[in-house]
Scaffold this motif. Structure first.
Motif, short mmCIF file in Angstrom:
data_model
loop_
_atom_site.label_atom_id
_atom_site.label_comp_id
_atom_site.label_asym_id
_atom_site.label_seq_id
_atom_site.Cartn_x
_atom_site.Cartn_y
_atom_site.Cartn_z
N HIS A 277 2.00 -4.70 -5.27
CA HIS A 277 1.21 -3.11 -5.39
C HIS A 277 0.53 -3.32 -6.69
O HIS A 277 0.87 -3.02 -7.59
N LYS B 83 0.85 -1.02 -0.07
CA LYS B 83 -0.01 0.11 -0.02
C LYS B 83 0.90 1.03 0.03
O LYS B 83 2.45 1.23 0.52
N GLN B 84 0.19 2.50 -0.26
CA GLN B 84 1.06 3.65 -0.48
C GLN B 84 1.64 4.13 0.78
O GLN B 84 2.85 4.37 0.91
N ASP C 78 5.67 4.88 1.51
CA ASP C 78 6.42 6.06 1.89
C ASP C 78 7.11 6.06 3.24
O ASP C 78 8.05 6.39 3.39
N ARG D 226 1.72 4.37 -8.04
CA ARG D 226 2.05 5.02 -6.67
C ARG D 226 2.87 6.20 -6.84
O ARG D 226 3.48 6.34 -8.07
N GLN D 227 2.84 6.73 -6.03
CA GLN D 227 3.85 8.15 -5.88
C GLN D 227 4.92 7.81 -5.28
O GLN D 227 4.86 7.34 -4.08
#
Length: 328
Positions: free
Chosen positions: A245, A222-223, A227, A250-251
């Motif tokens: 993912h 997950k994002q 991060d 995604r960023q």
């Protein structure tokens, strides 16, 4: 659901018929082609990668094929195709195949790994066990390193054990108290609840004298965990992406990745031969007693309860880690 038994030339298989719905069907047993074997399945693990298809994204076409989504099967070979010389009827194997939510499935012979007699009667979902071994190899974990593992599910727990045995100090970060307790049992030196982004960063910073971690394994998919994992990786450290993912783009904080000079490793393998090598390593580790995954198989369901198994994998009730599905 229909609980009837199949005939000699047919088998029972679970069919995901619509989002969140399963029905049982009696279908023809698959026949092995050249270079293939047929496995009478003893069971199949339930993978979190099933959950996106289970939700029914727009790109899915229902109903799925009989047995589809099941790819963590094990059992006993009951038929072999032409040209198969290294396997025989009666061999117990872990099989990398793709329609194992059923009583039988076919697999390429080279994607079947023999299980020794010492593992008789033990569940052996080969694909995730082999995946864990391959991720560990790609992570290049060495004695004396500090390793953060973000997400303690089945994969994260095994990686905790492997990293600890390699002489690394493991910091386990996960959402559920049950998972954190399990991480301690599998060797984690410290555990941190995954609840407050900045509090976690400060805690890890304090535990590492401001240096952060040599290796960080993101095992959620997950994002936010992605991060967080980057934030916990030290300069010139390795960020290992083990989470799958699959629910969209995604960023990433490319400034942080650039500034710290991170090596980013996507640790998923797709080459069947590499998969098979990982499963062989898992067989050796478990047969030797170096790794014991048995406590991680927390829930078992019948094949006609596949919907319950998938929902539990999604909802993760207290005490849940890994579901297995058995034919009956």
């Amino acid at each position: 659901m229909d609980g009837s038994f199949a005939g000699a030339d047919t088998m029972r298989a679970a069919v995901v018929s619509a989002p969140g719905q399963v029905r049982m069907e009696e279908v023809a047993k698959p026949s092995p082609g050249p270079g293939q074997v047929r496995v009478k399945l003893e069971g199949c693990g339930v993978c979190a990668s099933n959950l996106t298809p289970w939700e029914g994204p727009e790109w899915m076409n229902f109903p799925l094929e009989a047995g589809a989504l099941g790819h963590e099967g094990w059992g006993v070979i009951d038929a072999v195709g032409d040209g198969v010389t290294d396997l025989a009827v009666g061999d117990r194997v872990a099989a990398l195949s793709y329609k194992s939510y059923a009583e039988y499935d076919v697999a390429e012979a080279e994607a079947c790994i023999k299980l020794p007699e010492s593992l008789a009667g033990q569940p052996f979902p080969g694909e995730p066990l082999g995946c864990a071994m391959n991720i560990f190899k790609r992570a290049d974990i060495q004695a004396g390193q500090t390793v953060a593992i973000v997400g303690i599910g089945f994969l994260g727990a095994i990686l905790t054990r492997l990293a600890t045995d390699a002489g690394a100090r493991v910091i386990a970060i996960s959402r559920r108290p049950f998972s954190l307790d399990l991480a301690k049992q599998y060797g984690a030196a410290e555990v941190i609840p995954m609840d407050d982004h900045y509090a976690i960063i400060e805690k890890v910073k304090a535990l590492t004298d401001g240096q952060f971690c040599d290796r960080v394994i993101e095992a959620v998919g997950k994002q936010w965990p992605l991060d967080l994992s980057a934030e916990l990786t030290r300069e010139r450290g390795k960020l290992i992406i083990a989470g799958y993912h699959q629910d969209g783009p995604r960023q990433v904080n490319m400034w942080l990745w650039n500034w710290r000079g991170l090596d980013v490793i996507n640790a998923h393998e797709r080459d069947p031969k590499v998969y098979a090598d990982g499963i062989r390593e898992a067989v050796e580790a478990i047969a030797s007693g170096r790794l014991d995954p048995a406590p991680l198989y927390t829930h078992t369901y019948r094949l006609d309860q596949l919907d319950e198994a998938l929902n539990a994998t999604r909802d993760r009730p207290d005490g849940f880690l890994k579901a297995l599905v058995v034919p009956q």
